[in-house]
Design a protein around this motif. Sequence first.
Motif, PDB file in Angstrom:
ATOM      1  N   GLN A 105       3.897   1.654  -1.263  1.00 27.09           N
ATOM      2  CA  GLN A 105       4.508   1.836  -2.574  1.00 27.09           C
ATOM      3  C   GLN A 105       3.483   2.300  -3.612  1.00 27.09           C
ATOM      4  OE1 GLN A 105       6.353  -1.943  -3.345  1.00 27.09           O
ATOM      5  NE2 GLN A 105       8.173  -1.465  -2.100  1.00 27.09           N
ATOM      6  N   ARG A 106       2.275   1.750  -3.498  1.00 21.02           N
ATOM      7  CA  ARG A 106       1.222   2.162  -4.431  1.00 21.02           C
ATOM      8  C   ARG A 106       0.865   3.633  -4.233  1.00 21.02           C
ATOM      9  NH1 ARG A 106      -5.002  -0.041  -4.522  1.00 21.02           N
ATOM     10  NH2 ARG A 106      -5.632   0.967  -6.493  1.00 21.02           N
TER      11      ARG A 106
ATOM     12  N   ASP B 293      -6.931   3.759  -9.245  1.00 19.49           N
ATOM     13  CA  ASP B 293      -5.978   4.341  -8.301  1.00 19.49           C
ATOM     14  C   ASP B 293      -6.503   5.654  -7.729  1.00 19.49           C
ATOM     15  OD1 ASP B 293      -4.169   2.275  -8.552  1.00 19.49           O
ATOM     16  OD2 ASP B 293      -3.032   3.250 -10.157  1.00 19.49           O
TER      17      ASP B 293
ATOM     18  N   ASP C  40       0.831  -1.211   0.000  1.00 22.47           N
ATOM     19  CA  ASP C  40       0.000   0.000   0.000  1.00 22.47           C
ATOM     20  C   ASP C  40       0.862   1.257   0.000  1.00 22.47           C
ATOM     21  OD1 ASP C  40      -2.349  -1.440  -0.014  1.00 22.47           O
ATOM     22  OD2 ASP C  40      -2.530  -1.478   2.167  1.00 22.47           O
TER      23      ASP C  40
END
Length: 347
Positions: free
Chosen positions: A29-30, A50, A27
Amino acid sequence: MTAIAATSAIETAALRSDRFRLEREGDWQRLEAIVARMEKGRLRGIADEDLLDLPQLYRTVASSLSIARETSLDGATLAYLEALVQRAWFVVYGPRSSLWEWLRAFLGGGWSAAVRAIWLDVLVALAVMVAGVVVGWLLVAHDPEWYFALISRPMAGERVPGASAEVLRATLFGHAERDGMSRFAAQLFSNNAQVSILAFALGFALGIPSLLLLVHNLALLGAMGWLYHGKGLLLDFAGWICVHGTTELFAILLSGAAGLHIGRAVAFPGERPVLEATAAAGRRAALVMTGVVLMLVVAALLEGFARQLVDQTAGRFLVGGFMLLLWCAYFFAFRGNAGPRSRRSAR
């Protein structure tokens, strides 16, 4: 034993920190990837999924930061999360547009929409301004001493009852009197700017002071109109005023209407509470006044340059008439985009 226990505690903390990071790192990194793209302005490359998940990801990482602080995880993880949460906050909750984008939205329909929203107040203010001109004219026509009650002697200069037609004409035309006329124009502009600000600022008092200011300021114009009319120069005086007056008087009209709009919300809030109705009216009126400042700047430029360069009545009417048509077209015919253009938000 003490050293062994300390080593064991460190190893346990490290394992706990690694496990904590591994469970949530996806999460983080996203979110970091989305934030990085938005910071660079690459919105088209972000998937709709996103953008929709952005608020949830922000809350997840913020929760991770809170846990990291409470459990005293390693400093590197804590610093990384603090920086990421700070960056994400500006993306999720920060300003949605730059100054240029705001200005483009303001001039592209926001200002004109705000003016149209207070159309009733504009009509009332216009009627009051016309009445002010009539009152000023009738007062000095009945008793010329009223002229100096409305216009100070320093401001009037040579423009006084009893002045010859040649003297009055010299105040309107010719380059020799440019300095004197510029001084008078500066005084007139300063007076009108003060009236505009006060008409708006005093609107909270049920709009009554705003209307009184409009009457007084336009009575000055009516008195001067009477003076020039007596020497057969009314048309030339109107042209002299017209160059900047169609912009400056329009600005005064809008400022008075903005003040009246607030006063009307205080007196007649409708079904909403007074504070709520006044706050909404205040935001709308403030948007109108932001544009009034721009109009006053334009009027100052016209007053300082166009009126001096155009030395014929017909040309002055042409310039003033064009500005009046321009403002009317913008406020009442141009629609544009009434709402501010913003980024795609995932709040």
